[in-house]
Scaffold this motif. Sequence first.
Motif, mmCIF file in Angstrom:
data_model
loop_
_atom_site.group_PDB
_atom_site.id
_atom_site.type_symbol
_atom_site.label_atom_id
_atom_site.label_comp_id
_atom_site.label_asym_id
_atom_site.label_seq_id
_atom_site.Cartn_x
_atom_site.Cartn_y
_atom_site.Cartn_z
ATOM 1 N N CYS A 38 25.837 61.196 47.756
ATOM 2 C CA CYS A 38 25.540 61.514 46.361
ATOM 3 C C CYS A 38 26.057 60.429 45.421
ATOM 4 C CB CYS A 38 26.221 62.840 46.027
ATOM 5 S SG CYS A 38 25.883 63.436 44.369
ATOM 6 N N SER A 40 27.680 61.094 42.942
ATOM 7 C CA SER A 40 29.047 61.526 42.612
ATOM 8 C C SER A 40 30.073 60.937 43.575
ATOM 9 C CB SER A 40 29.152 63.054 42.644
ATOM 10 O OG SER A 40 28.309 63.616 41.673
ATOM 11 N N HIS A 59 29.964 66.192 49.886
ATOM 12 C CA HIS A 59 29.848 67.549 49.341
ATOM 13 C C HIS A 59 28.415 68.070 49.397
ATOM 14 C CE1 HIS A 59 29.155 64.779 45.942
ATOM 15 N NE2 HIS A 59 28.169 65.624 45.700
ATOM 16 N N PHE A 85 28.228 72.197 46.629
ATOM 17 C CA PHE A 85 29.345 71.366 46.154
ATOM 18 C C PHE A 85 30.504 72.259 45.684
ATOM 19 C CE2 PHE A 85 29.907 67.404 43.134
ATOM 20 C CZ PHE A 85 31.170 67.196 43.631
ATOM 21 N N ASP A 161 22.967 70.487 46.631
ATOM 22 C CA ASP A 161 23.343 69.882 45.352
ATOM 23 C C ASP A 161 22.121 69.416 44.555
ATOM 24 O OD1 ASP A 161 24.477 68.525 43.230
ATOM 25 O OD2 ASP A 161 25.784 67.256 44.413
HETATM 26 ZN ZN LIG Z 1 26.197 65.581 45.066
#
Ligand SMILES: [Zn+2]
Length: 282
Positions: A38, A40, A59, A85, A161
Amino acid sequence: MKGVTFQGKEKMAVKEVETPSIQDNNDMIVRITASGICGSDLHLYKGGIEPKQDYVVGHEPMGIVEDVGPSVKTLKKGDRVVIPFNIGCGECFFCKNQMESQCDESNPHGEVGGLFGFTEINGGYPGGQAEYLRVPYADFTSFKVPESSELDDESVLFLSDVIPTAYWSVQHSGVKKGDTVVILGSGPIGLMAQKFAKLKGASRVIAVDQVDHRLDHAKRTNHTEIFNFKKHEDIGALLHEETKGGADVVIDCVGMDGTVPPDESFGSDFDNQFGTISPIKT
Ligand SMILES: [Zn+2]
Ligand SMILES: [Zn+2]
């Protein structure tokens, strides 16, 4: 087991780490079969949120239930699950009102709820880029894939996610029939948000990015209009013009590790005077 671990800024390594085990009665252990990477994760990778040495990241996992604690009611060994997540207890005010990211119980270290693979400040839970993952509050913090489903991992993995984040961004920005929607970023979240904006009835969906192959993908799969901001000197003014005074909704699917041209104030240049800006900040 093996896991993808943080070894310092911009250094990751697959290493042997401790295999998780049941710690609380409502835990489960999942054998991971697929996991997404991701945007993130960049916050950790680039050291913005710094994990401890050997911390397992990730995640967006899914897999097969390997073991369940004695209080787990709805899952059993062998079930196929997608793990989100956010870690939610399922019982607090926030979890009961669809604000699981703010769970009061899952993170002893801060105001917001716990997150997998997102360091001590988000609860210190190891992530899902590993062979096994301990999932607390297993009944609530999982989506069970129906046994009758013949979909492969790649077809359900994004429920962890990408799909809910993109859907949430469109739903909460209030996109409605006939709207003009500008979506910043054509990564996985942006591409999904484009789809959901169309499903909500937007008449124009405009994708903005700096990566041509992503924009081409947006045009090909979601039939969006596309703008590469690197190729236009004043993208804000151009889009204001193109949208005849501004979009109804601007959704930012880039976030804090993205690229913004100097002196640009992206969202506020694109929406109209009574429009909506939805900063997802992935
Ligand atoms: Zn993510
Ligand atoms: Zn909760």
